[in-house]
Motif scaffolding. Structure first.
Motif, short mmCIF file in Angstrom:
data_model
loop_
_atom_site.label_atom_id
_atom_site.label_comp_id
_atom_site.label_asym_id
_atom_site.label_seq_id
_atom_site.Cartn_x
_atom_site.Cartn_y
_atom_site.Cartn_z
N HIS A 179 0.87 -1.17 0.00
CA HIS A 179 0.00 0.00 0.00
C HIS A 179 0.92 1.23 0.00
CE1 HIS A 179 -3.08 -2.86 1.89
NE2 HIS A 179 -3.42 -2.65 0.63
N GLU A 225 1.69 3.56 3.04
CA GLU A 225 2.23 2.99 4.29
C GLU A 225 3.75 3.06 4.20
OE1 GLU A 225 0.30 -0.83 4.74
OE2 GLU A 225 -1.68 0.09 4.66
N ARG A 268 -2.75 4.96 -1.71
CA ARG A 268 -2.80 3.54 -1.32
C ARG A 268 -2.61 2.64 -2.54
NH1 ARG A 268 -4.46 0.52 3.04
NH2 ARG A 268 -5.71 -1.33 2.64
N HIS A 290 3.09 -4.00 6.60
CA HIS A 290 2.00 -3.03 6.53
C HIS A 290 1.89 -2.23 7.81
CE1 HIS A 290 -0.22 -4.54 2.89
NE2 HIS A 290 0.60 -5.55 3.11
N THR A 291 1.24 -1.05 7.68
CA THR A 291 0.86 -0.31 8.87
C THR A 291 -0.65 -0.11 8.87
OG1 THR A 291 1.19 1.83 7.78
CG2 THR A 291 3.02 0.96 9.08
ZN ZN Z 1 -1.52 -2.11 4.16
#
Ligand code: ZN
Length: 301
Positions: free
Chosen positions: A13, A16, A54, A105-106
């Motif tokens: 994404h 992130e 994103r 990921h965050t």
């Molecule tokens: Zn993510």
């Protein structure tokens, strides 16, 4: 499985950004743990990262579904093409094959440091149990949700997501970056120890199994008509039972959880899931007994 290369992906994404910073830092370091295992660091969605969004056309982390009938109809979809490229290049049968994928990921939710695995693959259990054993991390086992498929790590024979939050999208936070550095360094260490019989797996693995997701309350026009209840905010991984508050609507009414089963909500109020009509997901706790076969499968078959 002879492990020669491990793929570390960040920026699946594009907004992130903390894991990308962390892996750029790690890339500079020598791999002192294991000369036999090479780590490859790849930005999942470079174009979205460049734009601070994103994704460009659709969520890259829902684009790895080999059964997706739409793939051939989506020649111009950037993420579908990117997913195909990543598998052709770094997939298990790719030009530069990696046996394991770790996707970083965050989240904007108060999830802390957690692991996400998809389905009940023994190799994933093995890898996840190493991290749970070392850090006590919660594991979200995502399975049997037809609305959410095509995750990156599912395209590899073994893989997991490291999900760390809360942090806003496109916001650098050195505490979050440090957590990624610690976890990835430890993961490399633990894999090396396991390979050399220096550690044993814990006897059990505790997982939070996905039960489904719920949307925000909405008006007839589809507008969101309720906030996450103040008593539910930031309470990811916390036990919730019948009658506990979930939402507070615009008239000030409390909407409560009415299920009979005790659940543990996760991804509460995650910003990126609004477009997926998800206000939070429900999980149930399950204990899985480990077995020596896990290690055998991890390294040998
Ligand atoms: Zn993510």
């Amino acid at each position: 499985m002879t492990i020669k290369k491990i793929l570390i992906v960040a920026g699946t994404h594009g907004n992130e950004i903390n894991p990308i910073w962390a892996f750029n830092q790690l890339k500079k370091e020598q791999n002192n743990f294991d000369k036999d295992i090479e780590y490859k660091y790849i930005i999942g969605n470079p174009l979205a990262y460049e734009k601070g969004s994103r994704y460009i056309d659709s969520d890259l982390n829902r684009s790895f579904n080999s059964n997706n009938q739409n793939i051939n109809n989506n020649k111009n979809n950037y993420e579908i093409n990117r997913a195909n490229f990543l598998v052709q290049r770094y997939g298990i049968n790719g030009e530069d094959p990696c046996q394991i994928a770790i996707d970083l990921h965050t989240t904007t939710s108060n999830m802390g440091t957690s692991i996400v695995i998809y389905g009940r693959r023994i190799k994933d259990f093995c890898l996840a149990s190493l991290l749970q054993n070392k850090f006590g991390l919660p594991i979200y086992l995502h399975e049997q949700d037809k609305r959410q498929t095509g995750f990156l790590v599912e395209a590899w024979p073994c893989g997991l997501v490291l999900e760390i939050g809360p942090v806003a999208q496109n916001y650098y936070d050195s505490k979050i970056i440090n957590r990624f550095l610690i976890i990835i360094s430890s993961l490399r260490e633990e894999i090396n120890k396991l390979k050399n019989n220096l550690i044993a797996l814990p006897k059990t693995l505790i997982v939070h199994v996905h039960q489904g997701s719920i949307d925000y309350p909405r008006t007839k026009n589809g507008d969101i008509n309720g906030l996450i209840h103040p008593e539910r905010m930031n309470k990811d991984w916390k036990l919730t039972k019948k009658g506990d508050p979930l939402f507070l609507d615009i008239e000030g009414n409390t909407l409560r959880y009415l299920g009979q089963d005790i659940i543990w909500p996760v991804f509460i109020g995650e910003v990126a899931y609004k477009e997926k009509n998800i206000a939070m997901s429900f999980t149930k706790k399950e204990v899985i007994c480990s077995s020596n076969e896990w290690v055998d499968q991890f390294f040998k078959s």
